[in-house]
Design a protein around this motif. Structure first.
Motif, short mmCIF file in Angstrom:
data_model
loop_
_atom_site.label_atom_id
_atom_site.label_comp_id
_atom_site.label_asym_id
_atom_site.label_seq_id
_atom_site.Cartn_x
_atom_site.Cartn_y
_atom_site.Cartn_z
N HIS A 192 0.81 -1.22 0.00
CA HIS A 192 0.00 0.00 0.00
C HIS A 192 0.84 1.28 0.00
CE1 HIS A 192 -3.48 -2.50 0.57
NE2 HIS A 192 -4.26 -1.45 0.66
N VAL A 201 -0.03 4.85 -1.41
CA VAL A 201 -0.66 5.93 -0.67
C VAL A 201 0.31 7.10 -0.47
CG1 VAL A 201 -1.71 6.54 1.55
CG2 VAL A 201 -2.25 4.36 0.47
N TYR A 246 -3.08 11.88 0.33
CA TYR A 246 -3.55 11.35 1.60
C TYR A 246 -2.63 11.82 2.71
CZ TYR A 246 -7.35 8.15 0.33
OH TYR A 246 -8.56 7.62 -0.05
N ARG A 293 -3.62 0.34 4.72
CA ARG A 293 -3.20 1.74 4.65
C ARG A 293 -2.96 2.29 6.05
NH1 ARG A 293 -6.20 6.60 4.87
NH2 ARG A 293 -8.20 5.56 4.53
N THR A 307 -5.46 1.98 -7.15
CA THR A 307 -5.90 3.34 -7.45
C THR A 307 -6.66 3.46 -8.76
OG1 THR A 307 -3.73 3.77 -8.44
CG2 THR A 307 -4.03 4.39 -6.14
#
Length: 401
Positions: free
Chosen positions: A165, A168, A173, A348, A394
């Motif tokens: 992940h 991210v 984010y 995440r 994504t």
């Protein structure tokens, strides 16, 4: 567990939780090999963006949607440009989701960049996130170098860059900002720079709901030091323990004041987002449905990542890692296991828990010294899987990131 897990020599050995540190800022520490590790980190993340570009082109999806306007990103951008209390979302169940669920530091930084530079909100958000990701990698490196040396530090940064992940870190984010503050606060604890540790922990508490994990680590280390020294510690230790939780507590109370319920207001806001600490009840219900009826690829993958993270936490404890690192990772693990919410987002939430990678980094260095070709193959495979899976998340998955 201990406040220091390995013997240290040279300049690093002169500082510790119980010793008076050198009077300089934490980011002035530039251990050897740092630039190489940061170049490696940036190269991996830019490769991830390149794969996202290719995947978006193949699926005819706007790249800006994947980078700056995916899921929570839109809420951060709205807060940055319009402030709080200006956006709601009514769910089919009737629950009213508000922007008070999102902590203020990241949108505040976006707004500051917009004030200083002629950028769009999406560009400003990416600039903040990408810069913070590099700062986080820097902090992770200096922790690894301080404890285990250059080889483990480089491996630690490389592994963090190639987590499933880690995509991210390339989108708008808040994990990049939180990871940067957490890494440097924990480093300051390890070096005995308590005031910096407390101040950075307070900022981490303003970055996201799990930000109090940093304050918990600072407090645990401070109490350990106070017990070890029978209370005869420098005032900075007590100040750090007081400062650490102020950011998180302050925002929670502010939301409570805005909603008219000082103590419960923020938690009521989170309930509307189906985000609460229910000791894992909702997660167990979801897993039961997943085993009985199946689900999209992201959900069993998320389960595997969570299980591996728990195993890595056990290894971290057996490895006698420093107490603040164990507490920080442990609190994040506890939140992931015990909180409700979308199961696909749980990996995440674990992304900032970089101490979990320490046993793997040490093993990778040993493998490199014994069989460099095999170690290089493992690293290359992890990188390829990470880049492809990140682009899938994504662009194709359409599951909450």
């Amino acid at each position: 567990m201990s406040t220091s897990s390995v013997p240290r020599s040279g300049p690093a050995a002169q500082d510790g939780p119980g010793r008076r540190p050198a009077a300089r800022r934490p980011w002035h520490d530039t251990p050897d090999g740092l630039l190489r590790a940061l170049v490696l980190f940036v190269a991996v993340r830019l490769a991830g963006v390149a794969v996202m570009v290719a995947m978006n082109h193949l699926t005819h999806r706007p790249l800006v949607k994947s980078l700056a306007h995916s899921w929570d990103s839109d809420w951060y951008l709205h807060i940055a440009t319009h402030g709080y209390g200006t956006r709601i979302w009514i769910m089919p169940s009737g629950a009213v989701q508000t922007d008070w669920a999102f902590f203020p530091l990241y949108p505040g930084l976006i707004r500051a960049v917009l004030t200083a530079l002629p950028l769009t909100p999406g560009q400003a958000a990416l600039l903040v996130a990408w810069t913070a990701a590099v700062v986080a990698a820097w902090g992770i490196y200096v922790i690894g170098h301080h404890l285990y040396g250059r080889g483990v530090a480089t491996a630690l940064v490389a592994l963090w860059a190639t987590l499933p992940h880690s995509v991210v870190l390339s989108v708008a984010y808040t994990e990049s900002v939180f990871s940067a503050l957490a890494a440097w606060s924990l480093y300051c604890v390890l070096k005995g720079r308590w005031l910096w540790a407390g101040a950075l922990a307070a900022l981490a508490g303003l970055s996201r709901p799990s930000g109090f994990a940093v304050a918990a680590a600072v407090t645990a280390a401070g109490l350990h030091e106070a017990i070890r020294q029978r209370g005869r510690v420098r005032p900075g230790v007590w100040v750090a323990m007081i400062l650490g939780p102020l950011g998180w507590i302050g925002y929670v109370l502010w939301v409570g004041e805005q909603t008219g319920d000082l103590l419960r207001g923020y938690f009521n806001v989170q309930d509307a987002w189906t985000s609460r600490f229910d000791f894992g009840v909702e997660s167990l219900r979801f897993l039961r449905a997943l085993f009985l009826h199946g689900g999209r690829f992201v959900y069993p993958t998320a389960l595997v990542i969570v299980v591996i993270s728990v195993l890595l936490f056990c290894l971290l404890c057996l490895d006698r890692a420093p107490l603040p690192l164990v507490v920080f990772a442990g609190v994040l693990i506890l939140l992931v296991l015990g909180a409700s919410g979308s199961f696909s987002s749980k990996p995440r939430f674990l992304l900032p828990a970089f101490p979990l990678l320490i046993p793997c980094a040490r093993a990778l260095v040993r493998a490199w010294r014994a069989r460099p070709a095999q170690a290089l193959l493992v690293g290359g495979t992890l990188t390829a899987v990470s880049l492809l899976y990140g682009a899938y998340l994504t662009t194709v998955a359409h599951a909450p990131l």
